[in-house]
Each structure stands twice: as C-alpha cells, then as structure tokens.
Scaffold this active site. Structure first.
Site, PDB file in Angstrom:
ATOM      1  N   HIS A  88      -3.570   5.811   3.550  1.00 51.40           N
ATOM      2  CA  HIS A  88      -4.313   4.595   3.223  1.00 51.40           C
ATOM      3  C   HIS A  88      -3.697   3.357   3.864  1.00 51.40           C
ATOM      4  CE1 HIS A  88      -6.144   1.573   0.444  1.00 51.40           C
ATOM      5  NE2 HIS A  88      -7.112   2.467   0.340  1.00 51.40           N
TER       6      HIS A  88
ATOM      7  N   ASP B 225       0.854  -1.194   0.000  1.00 53.51           N
ATOM      8  CA  ASP B 225       0.000   0.000   0.000  1.00 53.51           C
ATOM      9  C   ASP B 225       0.885   1.238   0.000  1.00 53.51           C
ATOM     10  OD1 ASP B 225      -2.306   1.812   0.767  1.00 53.51           O
ATOM     11  OD2 ASP B 225      -3.260  -0.138   1.041  1.00 53.51           O
TER      12      ASP B 225
ATOM     13  N   ASN C 238     -14.224  -0.755  -6.310  1.00 51.57           N
ATOM     14  CA  ASN C 238     -15.293   0.183  -5.992  1.00 51.57           C
ATOM     15  C   ASN C 238     -16.019   0.652  -7.243  1.00 51.57           C
ATOM     16  OD1 ASN C 238     -14.383   0.138  -3.294  1.00 51.57           O
ATOM     17  ND2 ASN C 238     -12.892   1.756  -3.718  1.00 51.57           N
TER      18      ASN C 238
ATOM     19  N   SER D  87     -11.318  -1.294   0.023  1.00 57.64           N
ATOM     20  CA  SER D  87      -9.970  -1.253   0.583  1.00 57.64           C
ATOM     21  C   SER D  87      -9.947  -1.723   2.025  1.00 57.64           C
ATOM     22  CB  SER D  87      -9.423   0.170   0.548  1.00 57.64           C
ATOM     23  OG  SER D  87      -8.917   0.503  -0.696  1.00 57.64           O
TER      24      SER D  87
END
Length: 706
Positions: free
Chosen positions: A226, A182, A321, A386
């Site tokens: 994130h 990430d 998404n 996520s």
C-alpha cells in the site's frame, strides 16, 4: 484506503468519538489474546492485547497527555507506572501500568496536570473497498495525452489533474518533502528510488534508516504494498520509464505506521502513529499523507497533527471507503485536508465517504501505481480513497514549491479555489459528495502566479469550558464543542459553511487547528449523558458567537471561556450496596421498590445480588434501568435465581422485538421463599471480559403485577 473498523464509533476512557468519550469501558467484547496471535511489532515487550467493543488496545499501556514534566513524574508515581517512551514536542507519554489500562485510565484521567489518559489503542485497518482490487493492465484504451513516461495515467491528463500544465509552468514539487504514513514504501523501486529523501522511519523501533538495502530487507513482505502504491502517485520520477507522480521532483519519507509483515493490516498503536507524524514534520516534511482512517477526534494523534500544522506541515487524509455521508477520522479533524475519490469520468466513486468536512476530490479508481519489488515490481491498477489522498498531497507539494511560507490552511484554500467545481452534485461549487471539485494542478499554476495571491491565513482556536454544580467549580471535562459558521443551511448538501467539532479534555479545553477564519455560532454542551448518565438538566448548554481571527496560531490562539451550569462527571463513584457480590451478601429489595443508583464497576467480573421474599403464584417484574433509560455505559444483564439457587430466568435486552439494551424479567413464582436477582454486564455474563467504566450505572426495580 486502510480504514480501521470504525473505532471512531467505539468509546473508551480518554478517547472521543464526537459526543462519546467514556462509553466503551463497559463494552468489552473479547478477552485478551495471546501475544503470538498478533504481529510482534504491534506490541511492547511482554504486552498483551485486550478488546473493548471495537477498541483494541495494549492491555498494560496507558497514553497520557501531560502539561509539564512535574505532572508526568507525579502521575507515574501515583499510578506506580513506568515510562516506556515520550513525545516531548506534544507532551505525550506512553506508560506501562499494573492491571488493565482501560480501567487505570479512569483514575489517571483525574490526576492534576494530565490533559487526557487513554488506553494505547491499536489501529486495525480493513481491506480495499468492496469489489475494488488490483486490475488488469492489458485493456487500456488510452489517448495520447494520457501517456506519461511509458504507461497510461488518466489521472494526470488535462481532463483530470492536468499535471503537465503545472510542470510546464515549473511546478513539479522541487525542494518539497512529502511523508507517507503507511505500510513500508519501497525505496528501491525504479519509479521511486531517485526521489527518496534518504531517510525512512519506524516509530515503534524509533529507528531511522538511511540505507536502502537495510530498509528493504526489514520491510519486504507479501502484504506490504500500500505504501508503495501511495508514494508512486506522489513522487514517481519523470524519467521516461514506468509512471510519473503528480509532483515528480518532490522527495519522500516512508514512515511505517503499519508493518504489514504477517497480514495486510497490522497498524501500530496510536502513540506510535503520533510519534511518526511528529518525526516526519521535524525532519522536513511539508505534507503528511494519511491513506488510513477510522481514528478518533481526541488525543495523541490529533495533538501530533496539530503540532505538524503549527510547523507549517499540511496534513492530508483520505475521506474513507464507507459509501456513507459521515465523519471519519483523521479526515474529519479540524485543519486536515480531506480527499474524496473520483472515477475516470470525474464522478464520485460510490465507495467514497461524503461529508461537510470534505475539501476536494482526485482520481481514486483504477489508478496506475507502482507495485513493490518484493512483490515482483511493475505496476497495478488500484482503487480507493487511499489513492485520491496522495494525489492531493502531491498537488499540495506544488503549492509549497511556489510558496514555501504558505500555511496549511492557505494550501487547502488554494486547492479548493482552483478545483474544477463543475463536477459533483452541485455544478456551481461545493457539495458534500466531492467537496470544492476535482483538483486541477494546471489551474493552480495559472492562478498562483505570485505568493501575494495566497488566500488569507487560517485561524487557531481554543475553547475552555468550566462546569459549576452543587460541589463547586470544575474543569469542563467531556464537553462537546461545535463551531458552526454563521449562516449555515443545516442539511443542505451544497452549503460550504464550515463546521468543526471537538470534545474537551481533562482541563476543559477543546482546540481547533488551521480552520477557516470568520464568524461562528458556538455551541457547547456538558458531558454527554449517553456516556455518563444523568438528567438532561444536569448537562448544561451554551450558545453564543465567536470570531476566529486570520493569522492566530497554536501558540497564540483565539480563546473563549465558557462557564456551564452542569454536573461534573464522577470518575470514582461509590456503590451504596457494595459489598453484594454473592447470594450470601445480597441486599434486600421489596415489591414496589427501585434501588438507588448502583454500579457494575471497580472489580473483576462484578455481579450485584439482591434478595426478595416471594410467594408462590406472585407475578413479578424485575427491571434494570441502565444505558437505555438512565444513560451511562452499562449494557446490563439480569438473572433470577430461585430459593434452591437454580437459575429460573435471565435476560439481556428487554422487549420482543427488542426495545433497548436494558434488562427485564417477568415470571410467576413457583414456590414461596427467598429469591435472588443478580445484575451484571452483558460482557461479564457472556464471559468475554471485565467491565471497568465508572459510568456503568443502573437502578433495579421490582414489582408484583398481580
């Protein structure tokens, strides 16, 4: 979820989006960008970025899969390249080449000993799902069983992940390492520092960090949060403060694939993501969490994930998404545990991508997560697949704690068979909205009382394809391979029958890692004509049966040989009309004639000129038969010039309303004399780049209609 811009639908040499491997060589939509316009960490020294369709890539970097060191050495010599770096475990190398790597890949793809050659793609993610932003922590009406440590976490309560029941049974992730691929996760955050595994990795720099202060110094950014959110849902410590992760005794490895230094999404190229996954597996990670998507079904990242799974590392990815039922990568790769998102009422959140490849679902809306200290610390409510993905990764860690010898497929099936199947559109089991249901850690603790209760192991499969055509026998490159479980009810939203898709590499191989064992219908087709062009009968198909055996491995897979009567793609076509790159070199064409197949290929800004004799008053119709009618990858553009050299007409897409991307001009000629037709690609005509695909094929047809 950081979801790149659907470049699973873009197509480029050596890359596959299910049925399309080579199309976007002729789909460039932008020229190169100056280095200063992109994050420094995205690029090798002195590199620039080019764009082809939705594909962004390092212009002079080529990524190759090789069979042995001798093959790599030979390719480097032939291409006059230099080796930037290698990933020996999966035999992938990053080469610096002269010229544009997308064009060089056409030559490299056919070199002996190379499995694939692809421009080094730069992943470029997007934002959180529409309308899903950091929420207000104030108005939280939490019941007592939702308070964990200090803050309410509905995700962990008995009606959702049921985490405490697992912890009370001793399943807390103790001894299991989870890697978070990430942006940089904050190892100094109070919720996370106790469970940091002591290492962090930057694959671009190939640097391992063991000092938390140095890592934070190099990572701190207003855009990098994130990875901290994701890590906290997995491993936040159970210490009476802040929040707690679903596997609070597991440890974590932050692995940077998105530096997020100057903007939210600055993903590294595919080579470095592959290097990251291999490093994490080599350094003890039993689970890889991937809260990003939009990748491809072929190449280095798939090789890296297959390698990790062969080491006993489960790969978890967010579904995406997109709001749609569709394949997205890496979630749709064979063997990957794909996670969908649920809201507090255990309903699929509308943005959560659906599909047959979904495994299960977990909370992904308004989840309470840790914010990095470099952004002020504390916590936020955050939404997206996520965050369902790391909850899934954390639950996988609980399984590995109980049964360290479990295979990735066994871990997946434990999660699926213990999920709450009453949620979703099918209250009795699987559905494409939520998979096998809502994960339930407490059910795992109750059910997996010993490792003897693990499901059967998965299977590893290799399908090798060979083409036979008029010129002999060739590797079945660019073939589409589908494994479809016996008895599938096509289109049924509640049918759990497995379906796996892949495309063959330069040696004709398609591999499937950690898939469900059992009987399959096997479908194979030759190279996709929408990419390469050609006649339907030239593609070739095969339909048969195949058995995937429980316990087969990457080293000893189940193998099937398939021979197709199919045309082998021509990566080095010859244009019969070249040179015809100017009016003075134009080749003649007459009314009623259709040319042989020609190409916009193999030179910068290629324009092909044809001349014809016309008489004043002639009604003429000139047509370019290209991607729309012949297949291939050419989005054509056609110009008509008069005897005085002035442009009389031009056309991008034929028809009003538009029929397809082929070009057509109809006009009454104003004077007698020699006229010129010029064929090129849309991108060249618009000045947005060169075209480099060997499949940029077309025919020019001229007719007098009066």
């Amino acid at each position: 979820m950081h979801r790149p811009s659907l470049h699973n639908l873009s197509r480029n040499l050596g890359m596959v989006a299910l049925t399309a491997l080579l199309a976007a060589c002729g789909q460039q939509t932008a020229g190169t960008a100056p280095m200063g316009a992109l994050p420094k960490a995205d690029l090798s020294e002195n590199a620039t970025v080019a764009q082809s369709g939705k594909l962004r890539y390092v212009q002079n970097e080529l990524m190759v899969g090789y069979t042995d060191d001798a093959s790599l050495k030979r390719a480097v010599s032939t291409l006059k390249a230099t080796v930037v770096a290698t990933i020996p475990e999966i035999r992938v190398a990053l080469l610096r080449v002269e010229g544009d790597s997308l064009k060089v890949s056409a030559q490299a793809f056919r070199l002996p000993g190379l499995r694939y050659a692809q421009a080094n793609e730069i992943i470029a993610g997007d934002q959180l799902p529409a309308g899903q932003v950091k929420g207000d922590l104030n108005a939280q009406a939490a019941s007592a069983d939702q308070i964990f440590d200090e803050l309410p976490q509905y995700a962990l309560d008995p009606r959702h992940l049921n985490a405490k029941a697992a912890w009370d049974a001793g399943l807390n992730g103790q001894g299991v390492v989870v890697a978070v691929l990430d942006d940089p996760g904050d190892v100094s955050h109070p919720d996370l520092k106790a469970n940091w595994a002591g290492k962090a990795y930057n694959p671009f720099l190939n640097k391992v960090y063991t000092d938390a202060a140095e890592w934070v110094k190099d990572s701190a950014s207003e855009f990098a949060d994130h990875g901290t959110f994701v890590a906290s849902s997995i491993v936040a410590a159970d210490d009476g403060k802040g929040i707690v992760g679903v596997a609070p005794k597991a440890t974590w490895l932050p692995v940077v694939i998105n530096p997020a230094a100057k903007q939210t999404n600055e993903f590294y190229s595919s080579f470095y993501i592959a290097r990251a996954a291999v490093w994490a597996s080599n350094n003890g990670a039993r689970v890889l969490n991937n809260s990003w998507g939009g990748g491809i079904s072929f190449g280095a990242v798939k090789d890296a994930f297959d390698y990790a799974m062969s080491n006993g590392t489960a790969v978890v990815a967010s579904m995406g998404n997109s709001y749609y039922d569709e394949f997205q990568y890496p979630a749709a790769l064979p063997g990957v545990i794909a996670s969908g998102a649920l809201d507090g009422s255990n309903r699929r959140v509308t943005f959560s991508t659906m599909g047959r490849h979904i495994s299960s679902s977990a909370p992904g809306q308004d989840t309470m997560l840790a914010s990095p200290t470099w952004q002020g610390g504390g916590h936020a409510l955050i939404s997206g697949t996520s965050f369902s993905s790391p909850y899934t990764a954390g639950v996988a860690a609980l399984v590995y704690q109980k049964c360290p010898s479990a295979t990735p497929f066994q871990v997946r099936r434990v999660l699926e068979t213990t999920a709450n199947s009453s949620i979703g559109s099918n209250p009795n089991g699987f559905d494409r909205d939520t998979g096998w249901g809502a994960l339930n850690a407490g059910n795992i603790a109750k059910t997996l009382t010993s490792c003897d209760k693990l499901p059967a192991k998965g299977a590893n499969v290799k399908i090798n394809v060979t083409y036979i055509d008029d010129s002999g026998q060739h590797p079945g490159v660019l073939g589409d391979v589908m494994l479809r479980g016996k008895g599938m009810r096509a289109g049924a939203t509640d049918d759990p029958t497995p379906l796996y898709l892949s495309t063959t590499d330069a040696q004709g191989n398609a591999t499937f890692a950690e898939i469900a064992p059992g009987e399959y219908d096997l479908y194979v087709a030759g190279s996709d004509l929408s990419v390469t062009g050609g006649l339907t009968e030239e593609r070739g198909t095969y339909i048969g049966s195949f058995t995937a055996t429980s316990g087969s491995t990457r080293a000893n897979p189940d193998i099937k040989q398939v021979v197709l009567t199919a045309a082998s793609p021509d990566f080095n076509p010859v244009d019969p009309y070249e040179p015809n790159d100017s009016p003075s070199a134009a080749k003649p064409i007459t009314y009623g004639q259709t040319t042989q197949t020609a190409y916009i290929y193999n030179k910068p800004s290629d324009y092909d000129y044809f001349s014809f004799a016309g008489t004043a008053g002639d009604d003429i119709k000139a047509e370019v038969l290209a991607m729309g009618q012949l297949g291939g990858s050419l989005d054509s553009y056609l110009f008509l010039f008069g005897p005085d050299g002035k442009k009389l007409a031009d056309n991008d897409d034929r028809g009003n309303p538009r029929i397809d991307s082929d070009s057509e001009i109809s006009l009454k000629l104003p004077v007698s004399g020699t006229y010129y037709l010029a064929v090129t690609s849309y991108n060249i005509a618009e000045g947005t780049g060169d075209d480099g695909s060997p499949f940029n094929k077309y025919k020019l047809k001229l007719a007098k209609t009066n």
